[in-house]
Design a protein around this motif. Structure first.
Motif, short mmCIF file in Angstrom:
data_model
loop_
_atom_site.label_atom_id
_atom_site.label_comp_id
_atom_site.label_asym_id
_atom_site.label_seq_id
_atom_site.Cartn_x
_atom_site.Cartn_y
_atom_site.Cartn_z
N LYS A 176 0.86 -1.17 0.00
CA LYS A 176 0.00 0.00 0.00
C LYS A 176 0.90 1.24 0.00
N PRO A 177 0.37 2.39 -0.37
CA PRO A 177 1.17 3.61 -0.19
C PRO A 177 1.46 3.78 1.31
N LEU A 178 2.71 3.84 1.67
CA LEU A 178 3.09 3.88 3.08
C LEU A 178 3.29 5.31 3.55
N HIS A 179 2.65 5.66 4.67
CA HIS A 179 2.85 6.97 5.28
C HIS A 179 4.18 6.96 6.05
N ALA A 180 4.73 8.13 6.25
CA ALA A 180 6.01 8.24 6.95
C ALA A 180 5.96 7.60 8.33
N ASP A 181 4.81 7.74 9.04
CA ASP A 181 4.72 7.17 10.38
C ASP A 181 4.64 5.64 10.34
N GLU A 182 4.04 5.09 9.27
CA GLU A 182 4.01 3.63 9.12
C GLU A 182 5.41 3.08 8.87
N ILE A 183 6.15 3.78 8.03
CA ILE A 183 7.53 3.37 7.76
C ILE A 183 8.37 3.46 9.03
N ALA A 184 8.22 4.58 9.75
CA ALA A 184 8.99 4.77 10.98
C ALA A 184 8.67 3.67 12.00
N ALA A 185 7.39 3.32 12.14
CA ALA A 185 6.99 2.30 13.10
C ALA A 185 7.55 0.93 12.70
N TYR A 186 7.51 0.64 11.40
CA TYR A 186 8.03 -0.66 10.96
C TYR A 186 9.55 -0.73 11.17
N VAL A 187 10.24 0.33 10.80
CA VAL A 187 11.69 0.36 10.99
C VAL A 187 12.04 0.21 12.47
N ALA A 188 11.30 0.90 13.34
CA ALA A 188 11.55 0.86 14.78
C ALA A 188 11.35 -0.54 15.35
N SER A 189 10.49 -1.34 14.70
CA SER A 189 10.24 -2.71 15.19
C SER A 189 11.47 -3.60 15.02
N GLY A 190 12.36 -3.23 14.10
CA GLY A 190 13.55 -4.02 13.85
C GLY A 190 13.32 -5.26 13.01
N GLU A 191 12.07 -5.50 12.64
CA GLU A 191 11.74 -6.73 11.91
C GLU A 191 12.40 -6.80 10.53
N GLY A 192 12.59 -5.65 9.89
CA GLY A 192 13.12 -5.65 8.53
C GLY A 192 14.62 -5.80 8.43
N LEU A 193 15.34 -5.70 9.55
CA LEU A 193 16.79 -5.82 9.52
C LEU A 193 17.21 -7.24 9.15
N GLY A 194 18.16 -7.33 8.24
CA GLY A 194 18.63 -8.65 7.81
C GLY A 194 17.71 -9.34 6.83
N LYS A 195 16.67 -8.63 6.37
CA LYS A 195 15.71 -9.22 5.43
C LYS A 195 15.89 -8.59 4.05
N ALA A 196 15.79 -9.42 3.01
CA ALA A 196 15.86 -8.91 1.64
C ALA A 196 14.76 -7.88 1.43
N GLY A 197 15.11 -6.71 0.92
CA GLY A 197 14.13 -5.67 0.69
C GLY A 197 13.71 -4.93 1.94
#
Length: 196
Positions: free
Chosen positions: A133-154
């Protein structure tokens, strides 16, 4: 799960716990796990599908194979167009990846390679499409803060929080997670591994 001694021993050439979890879904338990050490830098002009296949094959070959052992390796890459997004190594890279993927389709190439007991190598690649979906800046910030995307492709994990940000996908859910189970099962059966 396949009992030891019931067939050739399987070595998983991956340090990814997700790949072990995915193999367990098809009742496959590696006899051992080894972490391959290869250079994952894309070659100049290399296409994403070719990149995923090359890395899966190199990972399998990087493991010392005992007599009669099978070696299984996989690689997954996320590609908006021809660009290859590797694993997000820090929060800034994670944020940039998500900004790039926001509101657009991208392809996920998930390759698997198997070296059989005779040393013959076979590989397959699954091509899948994901749209965020089109991601809002706060959604991106929250996802990044979760740490889930680290070490993952993309920079995202479809099996986690990111799934709630995806409008649709076409293809194999297991492949997008990191190992295409349909293709993996075919390769294992071809190699004589006891699998239903």
């Amino acid at each position: 799960m396949s009992a030891p001694g019931a067939g050739p021993a399987l070595v998983l050439a991956s340090s990814s716990p997700r790949r072990r979890e995915l193999l367990a879904r098809i009742d496959v338990a590696p006899a051992r796990v080894a972490s391959p050490d290869i250079d994952e830098t894309p070659l100049p002009g290399e296409l994403p599908r070719d990149y995923a296949l090359r890395l899966a094959e190199q990972k399998a070959r990087a493991i010392v194979r005992g007599e009669g052992e099978l070696v299984l390796a996989g690689d997954t890459c996320v590609a908006p167009g021809r660009r290859i997004l590797q694993q997000a190594s820090d929060a800034d890279m994670n944020r940039r990846f998500l900004e790039l993927l926001s509101g657009r389709r991208h392809r996920v190439y998930s390759a698997v390679s198997l070296i059989d007991a005779d040393g013959v190598q076979r590989s397959k690649c699954s091509e899948n499409i994901v749209k965020f979906k089109p991601l809002h800046a706060d959604e991106i910030a929250a996802y990044v803060a979760s740490g889930e995307g680290l070490g993952k492709a993309g920079g995202y994990a479809i099996q986690g929080r990111a799934e709630a940000l995806i409008l649709w996908m076409s293809g194999s859910h297991s492949a997008i997670m990191g190992l295409p189970l349909y293709e993996t099962r075919l390769l294992l059966k071809q190699a004589g591994y006891p699998i239903g």
